[in-house]
Design an enzyme around this catalytic site. Structure first.
Site, PDB file in Angstrom:
ATOM      1  N   GLY A 278       2.413  12.093  -3.661  1.00  0.00           N
ATOM      2  CA  GLY A 278       3.017  11.500  -4.855  1.00  0.00           C
ATOM      3  C   GLY A 278       2.059  11.634  -6.024  1.00  0.00           C
ATOM      4  O   GLY A 278       2.239  12.425  -6.946  1.00  0.00           O
ATOM      5  N   CYS A 347       0.526 -12.718 -22.520  1.00  0.00           N
ATOM      6  CA  CYS A 347      -0.233 -13.968 -22.542  1.00  0.00           C
ATOM      7  C   CYS A 347      -0.967 -14.236 -21.233  1.00  0.00           C
ATOM      8  O   CYS A 347      -0.670 -15.200 -20.524  1.00  0.00           O
ATOM      9  CB  CYS A 347       0.706 -15.114 -22.863  1.00  0.00           C
ATOM     10  SG  CYS A 347       1.594 -14.793 -24.383  1.00  0.00           S
TER      11      CYS A 347
HETATM   12  N1  LLP Z   1       3.939   8.423   1.968  1.00  0.00           N
HETATM   13  C1  LLP Z   1       3.922   7.103   2.233  1.00  0.00           C
HETATM   14  C2  LLP Z   1       4.504   6.623   3.491  1.00  0.00           C
HETATM   15  C3  LLP Z   1       3.342   6.211   1.321  1.00  0.00           C
HETATM   16  O1  LLP Z   1       3.315   4.902   1.587  1.00  0.00           O
HETATM   17  C4  LLP Z   1       2.780   6.702   0.109  1.00  0.00           C
HETATM   18  C5  LLP Z   1       2.196   5.797  -0.873  1.00  0.00           C
HETATM   19  C6  LLP Z   1       2.844   8.093  -0.127  1.00  0.00           C
HETATM   20  C7  LLP Z   1       3.423   8.915   0.829  1.00  0.00           C
HETATM   21  C8  LLP Z   1       2.307   8.717  -1.362  1.00  0.00           C
HETATM   22  O2  LLP Z   1       0.929   8.544  -1.505  1.00  0.00           O
HETATM   23  P1  LLP Z   1       0.163   9.271  -2.706  1.00  0.00           P
HETATM   24  O3  LLP Z   1       0.200  10.758  -2.437  1.00  0.00           O
HETATM   25  O4  LLP Z   1       0.866   8.936  -3.970  1.00  0.00           O
HETATM   26  O5  LLP Z   1      -1.202   8.722  -2.647  1.00  0.00           O
HETATM   27  N2  LLP Z   1       0.667   1.622  -6.386  1.00  0.00           N
HETATM   28  C9  LLP Z   1      -0.567   2.165  -5.878  1.00  0.00           C
HETATM   29  C10 LLP Z   1      -0.326   3.262  -4.860  1.00  0.00           C
HETATM   30  C11 LLP Z   1       0.554   2.842  -3.696  1.00  0.00           C
HETATM   31  C12 LLP Z   1       0.778   3.938  -2.686  1.00  0.00           C
HETATM   32  C13 LLP Z   1       1.802   3.528  -1.703  1.00  0.00           C
HETATM   33  N3  LLP Z   1       2.159   4.520  -0.745  1.00  0.00           N
HETATM   34  C14 LLP Z   1      -1.410   2.646  -7.055  1.00  0.00           C
HETATM   35  O6  LLP Z   1      -0.990   2.499  -8.199  1.00  0.00           O
HETATM   36  O7  LLP Z   1      -2.523   3.155  -6.848  1.00  0.00           O
END
Ligand code: LLP
Length: 422
Positions: A278, A347
């Protein structure tokens, strides 16, 4: 590499001056570069070119349908984690056989939705979920393809809130119990076990934890095959990190190195490989553009007060995350910088994007851009303080389009209904 660069002293998104978009759309807003999104997807696709594979974009990181269509047209599948994401992916034209459904709490309604609409596979995370899926599929008279997500008990060495592969984390089934649980799955009606799934965390900046987890998956593949299961697909999750600060020498590994490690570790098994990146695809493909409302002098510091706030970009408040914040008009080389606390109008003292951040001289009315805001930015925004969700804009070459408009106050407040009896 991204396509947000200074040209003749002004920040451009591909071939469009960011200030022109701000003048047309108003601030704050998210701005994505199509070329950067496509380039990042292509890096993963190329990295796995040697094996049968599918890159499923983790759309939780950026889920605007324009982004999904752009990536889908380039060949991406989607990793979804809710009925809402499934519906969005389908609405963006992604076919069901390119959608994988992840997440620990899929409801029966969500299972039914995906089984009816078409699904590549469910990544199942527990025995109760397996039983529920088997029952829903049996009721519908269909077979649900599944992998089981295993928790390999590997520390991803990332932020506490986004590590998912240690034994105390809520995700997956313990790898130590995998053979027993696959035996249960194989006996359940209307489920077809096709592989193994693993995802150990997000923003990983080292390949070692991935490799340790994937070695455990390789071992498990052999054991499960010996037990008589047909393991033909491995879903390796997402998680490869990105550089958040320009000039940071500690660069995360590249998709090509990640792909090479995957093929080295798992290539001999002859499985189809799926990955779910992602952040690496969307993170540096998006910026958040905001305007300075006031510069205010405090007792012992200067505050730069922006029109963007924690409700628009929660990552600094939630994870203490760093985002580079750069002026949209390029400062002269060598200009003296002074420290500012860069804050939003919400706030709460937590509505602070950066403390004592060195910035060139800036004034109210000037524009700034938060870099690396394309992943987990717009998707995590809220209307806290009744601040409208900010627009999303996509640039491709010399054209741009608003891909999510800013709602009016009426749009927001008319969603409430006041009961007649009040
Ligand atoms: N697959 C699964 C099962 C996941 O839970 C996630 C991310 C991904 C793929 C993708 O991971 P990436 O390639 O994006 O690292 N909100 C947090 C990140 C949460 C990630 C949750 N799961 C932030 O802003 O850093």
């Amino acid at each position: 590499m991204d396509h947000f660069l200074y040209r003749d002293g002004a920040l451009f998104a591909e071939d469009v001056p960011v200030a022109d978009i701000a003048a047309s759309v108003g601030t704050p807003f998210y701005l994505y570069s199509a070329a950067t999104l496509l380039r990042h997807f292509q890096l993963f696709d190329d990295a796995l070119a040697g094996v049968d594979h599918l890159v499923c974009f983790a759309m939780k990181s950026a889920s605007n349908q324009a982004i999904l269509k752009l990536l889908g047209d380039a060949g991406a599948g989607m990793d979804v984690v809710s009925g809402g994401e499934y519906a969005r992916a389908r609405a963006a034209g992604i076919s069901g056989n390119k959608i994988v459904f992840s997440g620990i709490g899929k409801t029966r309604a969500e299972m039914e939705m995906a089984l009816t609409g078409g699904i590549r596979q469910f990544n199942v995370e527990s025995e109760p979920e397996m039983l529920a899926l088997s029952a829903v599929a049996t009721d519908l008279g269909v077979v649900a393809p599944i992998t089981v997500r295993v928790n390999p008990d590997v520390d991803a060495k990332t932020h506490e809130k986004i590590a998912t592969g240690r034994k105390g984390d809520k995700f997956g089934i313990p790898i130590s119990r995998a053979r027993e649980i696959y035996a249960v799955a194989a006996k359940l009606p209307s489920l077809k076990v096709i592989g193994i799934d693993v995802h150990i965390g997000s923003q990983l900046t080292d390949l070692a934890p991935f490799k340790t987890a994937y070695e455990k998956v390789a071992d498990l593949t052999e054991h499960l095959r010996a037990d008589g299961h047909e393991i033909s697909r491995l879903d390796l999750g997402g998680g490869l990190g990105i550089p958040y600060a320009i000039g940071d020498n500690d660069r995360p590994p590249l998709p090509a190195q990640y792909g090479e490690m995957i093929i080295d570790t798992l290539g001999h098994l002859g499985c189809e490989i799926e990955i779910e990146p992602g952040r690496l695809i969307s993170g540096n493909a998006g910026i958040l553009v905001s305007q300075i409302i006031y510069i205010k002098s405090g007792e012992d510091r200067e505050f730069m007060i922006l029109d963007g706030a924690m409700n628009d970009l929660i990552r600094p408040a939630m994870y203490g995350a760093h985002h580079d914040i750069i002026p949209v008009i390029e400062p002269p080389a060598g200009v003296d910088k002074t420290p500012y606390d860069i804050v939003g109008p919400v706030c709460e003292s937590g509505d602070t994007f950066a403390k004592a951040r060195d910035m060139p001289p800036m004034n109210a009315g000037d524009l700034v851009a938060f870099r690396s805001a394309g992943a987990y930015g717009a998707v995590m925004s809220s209307e806290y303080n009744t601040r409208p969700l900010i627009p999303e804009v996509l640039v491709m070459g010399d054209q741009f389009a608003v891909i999510r408009p800013r709602p009016t106050y009426d749009d927001i407040i008319n969603r409430d209904t006041v009961p007649e009896w009040l």
